[in-house]
Enzyme design. Structure first.
Site, mmCIF file in Angstrom:
data_model
loop_
_atom_site.group_PDB
_atom_site.id
_atom_site.type_symbol
_atom_site.label_atom_id
_atom_site.label_comp_id
_atom_site.label_asym_id
_atom_site.label_seq_id
_atom_site.Cartn_x
_atom_site.Cartn_y
_atom_site.Cartn_z
ATOM 1 N N SER A 1 21.769 7.001 15.918
ATOM 2 C CA SER A 1 22.187 8.147 15.119
ATOM 3 C C SER A 1 22.086 9.418 15.971
ATOM 4 C CB SER A 1 21.355 8.207 13.840
ATOM 5 O OG SER A 1 21.878 9.142 12.922
ATOM 6 N N ASP B 1 30.936 4.406 7.931
ATOM 7 C CA ASP B 1 30.045 5.436 8.449
ATOM 8 C C ASP B 1 30.908 6.604 8.902
ATOM 9 O OD1 ASP B 1 28.240 7.034 9.830
ATOM 10 O OD2 ASP B 1 27.519 5.435 11.147
ATOM 11 N N HIS C 1 26.042 3.612 7.658
ATOM 12 C CA HIS C 1 25.080 4.237 8.552
ATOM 13 C C HIS C 1 23.655 3.929 8.081
ATOM 14 C CE1 HIS C 1 24.188 7.238 11.672
ATOM 15 N NE2 HIS C 1 23.125 7.520 10.950
#
Length: 316
Positions: free
Chosen positions: A159, A259, A289
């Protein structure tokens, strides 16, 4: 909320995941902390020594704490996994990746160092990236004392941590810093312009969605800065192209189907390839995600196993 065709194992429990509404940052931080505390209760550190060391911070900034994971009974010098946790530049601590880092140390026979970098908006760019660089320099400079091999360092981030890892690879190259052998960029946050098809489409997906991304970049870069002309590639690596990417270490990039960050990860893989960098790209279907937070789903098990396999190959 839109109904997405998630993998059935993920769909069955997605309602149990944290909302992570970054418009209430303190609330989101508290919610995430509770979730992490619960997850940590299940972490078995058998066979791994977990300690902390302190690295000199960037000039004029505080020292940087690194959490160290070292497999017991493994002779050095060990390869290094340098971990940068996620959290949209605004959430999280080294506790985010504690379970993952124990696993990586144990499975790879590697020394893992996880950097406790400063968070935005209290400490906007470049604070977090400079903290990560300072910690990396410390590990490489003290390789003999730490029993590690400075020629076998892999960056590992997911991330925002993936975005920071990508920026760190650029920074280390351009400063003539530590040699990076590999960069693992999991579901990376790379592009402040927020204009890819997936970023425009996924406004209500679990964990991460466009509204959170807007808040994340505003906090990291400053109000009104995201999308402007002068954002450096170290902050938003998606802005680098062609020759700007030449000479970077080989990369692995993972993206999730539903995502908002999906397309910027794919685009960055293509840009790296165009710059002559070897890349492996994997899109996991039916995912979102942070869906790896549901660890017993088959697709999450594949994702986790692949991370170990990819790093093992890169660090051999």
């Amino acid at each position: 909320m839109t109904t997405y065709p998630f993998d059935p194992e993920l769909a069955a429990v997605v309602h149990m995941l944290p909302r992570a509404d970054c418009s209430d940052l303190e609330g989101a931080r508290a919610e995430i902390a509770v979730g992490i505390a619960a997850a940590l209760a299940d972490v078995d550190t058998t066979g791994v020594d977990v300690t902390e060391l302190v690295a000199p911070g960037p000039e004029g900034a505080p020292d940087v704490v690194l959490r160290s994971y070292r497999p017991q009974g493994v002779q050095g010098p060990l390869p290094v996994v340098y971990d940068i946790h996620g959290g949209g530049f605004i959430l999280g601590t080294v506790e985010f990746d504690h379970g993952t880092n124990v696993t990586l140390a144990r499975e790879l026979g590697a020394a893992v160092f996880s950097v406790e970098y400063r968070l935005a908006p209290e400490h906007p760019y470049p604070a977090g990236l400079e903290d990560a660089y300072a910690g990396l320099v410390h590990v490489a400079k003290n390789a003999a004392e730490l029993g590690v091999d400075p020629a076998r360092i892999a960056l590992f981030g997911q991330s925002a941590g993936g975005g920071l890892a990508a920026g760190l690879a650029l920074l280390a190259r351009d400063r003539g810093g530590p040699a990076i052998a590999f960069q693992y960029l999991g579901i990376p946050e790379l592009d402040d312009r927020l204009d890819t098809p997936s970023m425009r489409a996924f406004t209500d997906t679990p964990i991460w969605r466009r509204p959170n991304a807007v808040i994340s970049w505003e906090a990291y870069l400053g109000a009104g800065v995201p999308g402007s002309a002068d954002v450096p590639v170290y902050a938003a690596p998606a802005r680098a192209a062609g020759e700007q990417l030449a000479g970077l270490p080989p990369a692995y990039i993972s993206v999730m189907e539903f995502d908002p960050l999906r397309d910027e990860g794919i685009d960055y893989a293509r840009a790296l390839l165009a710059g002559g960098v070897s890349v492996e790209l994997h899109l996991f279907p039916g995912t979102f995600h942070g869906s790896g937070m549901i660890p017993h789903a088959e697709v999450s098990l594949r994702e986790a196993a692949e991370a170990v396999a990819v790093l093992r190959r890169a660090l051999r």
